[in-house]
Enzyme design. Structure first.
Site, PDB file in Angstrom:
ATOM      1  CG  ASP A  88      -1.938   1.082   1.045  1.00  0.00           C
ATOM      2  OD1 ASP A  88      -2.365   1.372   0.089  1.00  0.00           O
ATOM      3  OD2 ASP A  88      -2.441   1.516   2.304  1.00  0.00           O
ATOM      4  CG  HIS A 186      -5.112   8.391   3.626  1.00  0.00           C
ATOM      5  ND1 HIS A 186      -4.401   9.094   2.577  1.00  0.00           N
ATOM      6  CD2 HIS A 186      -5.330   7.307   3.129  1.00  0.00           C
ATOM      7  CE1 HIS A 186      -4.169   8.330   1.543  1.00  0.00           C
ATOM      8  NE2 HIS A 186      -4.877   7.279   1.858  1.00  0.00           N
ATOM      9  CG  HIS A 214      -6.519   5.000  -1.237  1.00  0.00           C
ATOM     10  ND1 HIS A 214      -5.430   4.479  -0.662  1.00  0.00           N
ATOM     11  CD2 HIS A 214      -6.531   4.657  -2.291  1.00  0.00           C
ATOM     12  CE1 HIS A 214      -4.687   3.841  -1.580  1.00  0.00           C
ATOM     13  NE2 HIS A 214      -5.317   3.844  -2.680  1.00  0.00           N
ATOM     14  N   GLY A 215      -9.067   5.874   2.390  1.00  0.00           N
ATOM     15  CA  GLY A 215      -9.520   6.578   3.594  1.00  0.00           C
ATOM     16  C   GLY A 215     -10.761   6.236   3.899  1.00  0.00           C
ATOM     17  CB  VAL A 237     -10.815  -0.272   6.073  1.00  0.00           C
ATOM     18  CG1 VAL A 237     -11.123   0.020   7.481  1.00  0.00           C
ATOM     19  CG2 VAL A 237     -12.260  -0.292   5.292  1.00  0.00           C
ATOM     20  N   GLY A 238      -7.773   1.065   7.050  1.00  0.00           N
ATOM     21  CA  GLY A 238      -6.829   1.077   7.737  1.00  0.00           C
ATOM     22  C   GLY A 238      -6.770   1.407   9.172  1.00  0.00           C
TER      23      GLY A 238
END
Length: 291
Positions: A88, A186, A214-215, A237-238
């Site tokens: 990523d 993010h 993203h985010g 998803v982080g």
């Protein structure tokens, strides 16, 4: 699930192939070690869903590049669902190539901080390199705001993807997925996310390339569903996983007696907690039983 078919890692191109046509997105979840990675796999397997496991450059350096590949390959071989291992937000060209050679089935070249021509040039270079290794490539056009590992994009510098830039970028680079900026950020949102769905729909109309959000931490369920209907194929998803991981460990440290020294009693619940998050996201993204 009955007999498990031994399968290797699949590419991003393979795992996203039917998403637009069948109206679902595949969740792409960041992991930082064994417990959250296994939790992601367990949750996806329970839902019979394809899944993408993402490792940042920081996570790979913490775990070890080859150790990361070996660990996820072992997990993928134990379940009968498609599993993609994705690097990523990588900005270091040499490191991306090392990850490809090590066995990642997908990588993201993030040259979005560069101008348009340099972004094309760098993305194309990685695509050409990856071809010999059966590895997919994601790139980013526009700049998604917020903080992702060591990449920080302020609100002032965040720029939405221009639809007119998309066709040439996709054609000249040969990428397999395109991360676009249309209002997500993010990290944690400071206020209610305001996604530009018209921009997303316009981009989806002019390219068949799978589109990436993203985010994904903190976006409302209805917005997620609208993103999928509008053409998003991969949702990252982080931050939510980092919080789930650390919150669970804090809880176990408080709940268990001080004399308890078995690390599994503290770390095991992390797997279960992460699996629950994944199952919830799969229900929203529509990928259950798409394996």
């Amino acid at each position: 699930m009955g007999d498990v078919k031994m399968r290797g890692l699949v590419t991003l191109k393979e795992i996203l192939e039917n998403t637009r046509k069948e109206g679902y997105a595949v969740g792409s979840f960041n992991f930082n070690g064994y417990e959250d990675a296994q939790g992601i796999i367990n949750g996806a397997a329970e839902k019979n869903s394809p899944v993408i496991l993402m490792a940042s450059m920081g996570a790979c350096k913490y775990i070890g590049l080859h150790q990361t590949v070996g660990m996820i390959k072992g997990m993928a071989a134990s379940v009968d669902i498609p599993v993609c291992l994705h690097l990523d937000h990588a900005t270091d060209m040499d490191y991306i190539k090392e990850a490809i050679k090590a066995g990642f089935s997908s990588v993201m070249i993030d040259a979005s901080a560069e101008d348009y021509e340099i972004n094309i040039q760098k993305s194309k270079e990685i695509v050409e390199f990856a071809k010999d290794y059966h590895c997919s490539v994601e790139a980013e056009l526009g700049k998604v705001g917020g903080k992702e590992e060591n990449i920080v994009v302020s609100d002032e510098k965040a720029t939405f993807t221009q639809p007119s830039d998309v066709p040439r970028f996709v054609e000249e680079t040969g990428i397999d997925a395109l991360a676009i900026a249309f209002g997500s950020v993010h990290g944690f949102y400071k206020s209610e996310p305001k996604l530009d769905f018209e921009r997303l729909a316009e981009i989806a109309k002019i390219t068949d390339c799978p589109l990436v959000l993203h985010g994904g931490t903190g976006i409302p369920v209805e917005d997620f569903k609208k993103c999928v209907v509008s053409g998003i194929s991969k949702i990252n998803v982080g931050t939510e996983f980092k919080k789930t991981f650390t919150d669970t460990i804090r809880k176990m440290c408080n709940d268990l007696p001080e004399k308890e020294v078995d690390p599994r009693k503290y770390m095991g619940p992390v797997k279960d907690a992460c699996a629950e998050v994944v199952k919830g996201k799969i229900d929203v993204f529509g990928s259950a039983n798409k394996a």
